[in-house]
Design a protein around this motif. Structure first.
Motif, PDB file in Angstrom:
ATOM      1  N   LEU A 190     -25.293  -9.800  20.016  1.00 44.84           N
ATOM      2  CA  LEU A 190     -25.098  -9.147  18.557  1.00 44.84           C
ATOM      3  C   LEU A 190     -26.308  -8.260  18.028  1.00 44.84           C
ATOM      4  N   SER A 191     -27.280  -8.231  19.013  1.00 42.47           N
ATOM      5  CA  SER A 191     -28.275  -6.990  18.484  1.00 42.47           C
ATOM      6  C   SER A 191     -27.225  -5.678  18.248  1.00 42.47           C
ATOM      7  N   PHE A 192     -26.779  -5.484  19.578  1.00 41.48           N
ATOM      8  CA  PHE A 192     -25.565  -3.755  19.419  1.00 41.48           C
ATOM      9  C   PHE A 192     -24.950  -4.256  18.120  1.00 41.48           C
ATOM     10  N   VAL A 193     -24.017  -5.304  18.108  1.00 44.34           N
ATOM     11  CA  VAL A 193     -24.200  -5.884  16.164  1.00 44.34           C
ATOM     12  C   VAL A 193     -24.723  -4.874  15.513  1.00 44.34           C
ATOM     13  N   GLU A 194     -26.191  -4.843  15.512  1.00 45.30           N
ATOM     14  CA  GLU A 194     -26.652  -4.647  14.522  1.00 45.30           C
ATOM     15  C   GLU A 194     -27.206  -3.549  14.351  1.00 45.30           C
ATOM     16  N   GLU A 195     -27.052  -2.742  15.373  1.00 47.79           N
ATOM     17  CA  GLU A 195     -27.382  -0.884  15.664  1.00 47.79           C
ATOM     18  C   GLU A 195     -26.249  -0.435  14.629  1.00 47.79           C
ATOM     19  N   LEU A 196     -24.888  -1.156  15.043  1.00 50.16           N
ATOM     20  CA  LEU A 196     -23.932  -0.230  13.808  1.00 50.16           C
ATOM     21  C   LEU A 196     -24.719  -0.329  12.779  1.00 50.16           C
ATOM     22  N   ALA A 197     -24.629  -1.503  12.209  1.00 51.29           N
ATOM     23  CA  ALA A 197     -24.150  -1.633  10.968  1.00 51.29           C
ATOM     24  C   ALA A 197     -26.337  -0.834  10.479  1.00 51.29           C
ATOM     25  N   ARG A 199     -26.691   1.966  11.084  1.00 48.83           N
ATOM     26  CA  ARG A 199     -26.175   3.575  11.235  1.00 48.83           C
ATOM     27  C   ARG A 199     -25.562   3.338   9.656  1.00 48.83           C
ATOM     28  N   GLY A 200     -25.473   2.646   9.236  1.00 50.39           N
ATOM     29  CA  GLY A 200     -24.520   2.719   7.818  1.00 50.39           C
ATOM     30  C   GLY A 200     -23.237   1.978   8.038  1.00 50.39           C
ATOM     31  N   LEU A 201     -22.596   2.411   9.004  1.00 55.99           N
ATOM     32  CA  LEU A 201     -21.028   1.177   8.977  1.00 55.99           C
ATOM     33  C   LEU A 201     -20.377  -0.507   8.300  1.00 55.99           C
ATOM     34  N   ALA A 202     -19.702   0.299   8.507  1.00 55.59           N
ATOM     35  CA  ALA A 202     -19.244  -1.200   7.454  1.00 55.59           C
ATOM     36  C   ALA A 202     -19.327  -2.149   8.504  1.00 55.59           C
ATOM     37  N   VAL A 203     -19.425  -3.242   9.048  1.00 58.69           N
ATOM     38  CA  VAL A 203     -19.393  -3.755  10.547  1.00 58.69           C
ATOM     39  C   VAL A 203     -19.243  -5.204  10.223  1.00 58.69           C
ATOM     40  N   GLY A 204     -18.674  -5.660  11.030  1.00 56.19           N
ATOM     41  CA  GLY A 204     -17.838  -7.194  10.485  1.00 56.19           C
ATOM     42  C   GLY A 204     -17.260  -8.016  11.890  1.00 56.19           C
ATOM     43  N   VAL A 205     -18.640  -9.024  12.898  1.00 57.25           N
ATOM     44  CA  VAL A 205     -18.472  -9.401  13.904  1.00 57.25           C
ATOM     45  C   VAL A 205     -18.078 -11.207  13.344  1.00 57.25           C
ATOM     46  N   LYS A 206     -16.982 -11.398  14.945  1.00 55.06           N
ATOM     47  CA  LYS A 206     -16.241 -12.795  14.653  1.00 55.06           C
ATOM     48  C   LYS A 206     -17.390 -12.990  15.717  1.00 55.06           C
ATOM     49  N   MET A 207     -18.440 -15.040  15.068  1.00 55.25           N
ATOM     50  CA  MET A 207     -19.004 -15.467  15.856  1.00 55.25           C
ATOM     51  C   MET A 207     -18.615 -16.659  16.052  1.00 55.25           C
ATOM     52  N   GLY A 208     -18.732 -17.588  17.137  1.00 50.92           N
ATOM     53  CA  GLY A 208     -18.520 -18.814  17.093  1.00 50.92           C
ATOM     54  C   GLY A 208     -19.495 -19.708  15.958  1.00 50.92           C
ATOM     55  N   PRO A 209     -18.560 -20.755  15.763  1.00 58.12           N
ATOM     56  CA  PRO A 209     -18.989 -21.581  14.505  1.00 58.12           C
ATOM     57  C   PRO A 209     -20.227 -21.641  14.955  1.00 58.12           C
ATOM     58  N   GLY A 210     -20.533 -22.159  16.269  1.00 49.91           N
ATOM     59  CA  GLY A 210     -22.002 -23.183  16.310  1.00 49.91           C
ATOM     60  C   GLY A 210     -23.482 -22.049  16.254  1.00 49.91           C
ATOM     61  N   ILE A 211     -23.481 -20.925  16.171  1.00 55.43           N
ATOM     62  CA  ILE A 211     -23.774 -20.241  15.743  1.00 55.43           C
ATOM     63  C   ILE A 211     -25.154 -20.564  14.796  1.00 55.43           C
ATOM     64  N   PRO A 212     -26.492 -21.520  15.334  1.00 48.13           N
ATOM     65  CA  PRO A 212     -27.170 -20.766  14.577  1.00 48.13           C
ATOM     66  C   PRO A 212     -27.659 -20.338  14.188  1.00 48.13           C
ATOM     67  N   HIS A 213     -28.372 -20.769  11.855  1.00 53.03           N
ATOM     68  CA  HIS A 213     -28.549 -20.294  11.057  1.00 53.03           C
ATOM     69  C   HIS A 213     -29.277 -19.020  11.121  1.00 53.03           C
ATOM     70  N   GLU A 214     -30.556 -19.505  12.311  1.00 55.50           N
ATOM     71  CA  GLU A 214     -31.891 -18.791  12.807  1.00 55.50           C
ATOM     72  C   GLU A 214     -31.306 -17.478  13.154  1.00 55.50           C
ATOM     73  N   ALA A 215     -30.603 -17.488  13.735  1.00 57.15           N
ATOM     74  CA  ALA A 215     -29.454 -16.237  14.612  1.00 57.15           C
ATOM     75  C   ALA A 215     -29.041 -15.271  13.119  1.00 57.15           C
ATOM     76  N   VAL A 216     -28.552 -15.749  12.225  1.00 64.52           N
ATOM     77  CA  VAL A 216     -28.120 -14.885  11.374  1.00 64.52           C
ATOM     78  C   VAL A 216     -28.514 -14.090  10.438  1.00 64.52           C
ATOM     79  N   PRO A 217     -28.837 -12.299  10.747  1.00 59.39           N
ATOM     80  CA  PRO A 217     -29.054 -11.583  10.856  1.00 59.39           C
ATOM     81  C   PRO A 217     -29.664 -11.932   9.216  1.00 59.39           C
ATOM     82  N   ALA A 218     -30.470 -11.198   8.301  1.00 60.16           N
ATOM     83  CA  ALA A 218     -30.914 -11.612   6.696  1.00 60.16           C
ATOM     84  C   ALA A 218     -30.113 -10.424   6.193  1.00 60.16           C
TER      85      ALA A 218
END
Length: 404
Positions: A190-197, A199-218
């Motif tokens: 997920l940290s790689f996903v945040e790095e892309l974001a 950079r200003g890119l329009a980024v979307g990522v599919k995660m498992g439905p069990g991702i804890p709320h505290e792991a969702v980036p602000a």
């Protein structure tokens, strides 16, 4: 799946044979195998064609008629996004005006296919060679889509406006595959996903439905999606793909179409302040996406319903309230949870089919059903029991589904 299970099909003769096969039926597979072998086809080609025929039949649930012109691997099909949901991902990019997207970790190309169908220029990146070969076939109808075999982290993003990712959430060992739950253990993390974001890119990522709320980036909008009651994913959207004023949502896809509930704030367990009350005339079981998104209290307020217990996702109201976001039951009776008393009730009511739902009680429904029905006489009637906890009390609520 090894490359030799795909390569026989990547020839004109192999593709022609695969295309000639009728609808797959397991009962006929041995007879078809023998017939094709007698016709002079190699064992390798016959095995590859029948495997693909079987996978195509299975893939219809996710890809519809598209499945009959695609190639699959078993693992890739299990992890593939339903085409209807991939279309929702693609729509995010077109709504944001993004015309070029890198699909990193594209798998069999469901999302790439959906984006290419909307005239988005797609670069599909897949590390596994066999899967990349399948994806190349799957995207052949779209000249503005290309496949690159390589790591997501190494992809060339020059000239790319948007990125879609579906990280691998399983690890493979000699004993099989194991599901991963730490977003930093995903590939890519997920940290790689945040790095892309960042950079200003329009980024979307599919995660498992069990991702804890505290792991969702602000900085992300989180959307949980269910299809016919099955929670299939949590999508995180950054920058142009995130909708203004929405931090989290639950999208419920079912017989009544698509219905969504949203919140403008991040999940805070201390802020779930819906009214608490007793079991009333009707009971509601919120959809799994609503529960995963932490929107049960929001749903209760929108319906004018109340929670039975602040920690348990059951709602109740005096009068029926129609909502596609929860299943509604009419309450017939409320009993203390007592196995002996419930067994006597089952026998006296001549119940032969018993559906048991539970939340907040440590009981196995299958085992309890066996206990309650043993020696009951297997009567002609059906019943539904909802087992739950209200404060310190354990209760059994007799209900019946309420239709509209």
């Amino acid at each position: 799946m090894a490359s030799d299970a795909i390569s026989p099909l990547l020839t004109p003769a192999g593709w022609e044979l695969l295309s000639s096969l009728g609808p797959y039926r397991e009962a006929d597979s041995l007879k078809v195998n023998e017939s094709l072998r007698k016709a002079g086809h190699s064992p390798e080609l016959v095995a590859a064609a029948l495997t693909q025929s079987r996978l195509r039949a299975k893939a219809e649930a996710k890809f519809g008629e598209f499945a009959h012109q695609m190639l699959f691997t078993q693992a890739g099909l299990e992890q593939a996004t339903r085409l209807s949901i991939a279309a929702l991902h693609a729509q995010r990019f077109t709504t944001a005006g993004i015309t070029s997207v890198a699909d990193l970790g594209c798998g069999l190309g469901a999302d790439s296919l959906a984006m290419a169908s909307l005239d988005i220029n797609v670069t599909a990146v897949e590390m596994d060679e066999v899967t990349a070969a399948c994806t190349t076939i799957n995207l052949m109808p779209f000249p503005h889509a290309k496949v690159v075999c390589g790591r997501a982290e190494d992809a060339d993003l020059d000239g790319i406006g948007g990125v879609w990712l579906d990280p691998a959430r399983r690890t493979t060992s000699t004993s099989g595959t194991t599901r991963l739950f730490d977003p930093e253990a995903f590939s890519p993390p997920l940290s790689f996903v945040e790095e892309l974001a960042d950079r200003g890119l329009a980024v979307g990522v599919k995660m498992g439905p069990g991702i804890p709320h505290e792991a969702v980036p602000a900085t992300a909008e989180a959307q949980w999606i269910s299809v016919n009651g099955d929670v299939v994913e949590a999508g995180l959207y950054f920058n142009q793909l995130a909708r203004p004023g929405i931090r989290r949502s639950a999208l419920v896809v079912g017989p009544s179409g698509m219905n969504e509930i949203t919140s403008a704030v991040a999940y805070d367990p201390a802020a779930q302040d819906a009214e608490i009350g007793p079991v009333a005339g009707y009971l509601y079981e919120p959809d799994g996406a609503v529960i995963r998104a932490g929107l049960v209290a929001d749903l209760a307020r929108s319906m004018g319903a109340h929670l039975l217990d602040e920690h348990i996702a059951y709602l109740s109201s005096d009068d029926p309230v129609h909502t596609p976001l929860a299943r509604c039951y009419k309450v017939l009776e409320v009993k203390p949870y007592n196995v002996k008393a419930l067994k006597a009730w089952v026998k006296a009511s001549r119940i032969g089919v018993l559906d048991i739902k539970k939340r907040g009680i440590s009981v196995t429904p299958e085992e309890l059903r066996r206990q309650l029905l043993t020696g009951s006489g297997k009567g002609p009637n059906k019943a539904t029991l909802v087992l739950t906890r209200i404060g310190e009390d354990r209760v059994a609520i007799v209900v019946e589904p309420h239709g509209w």
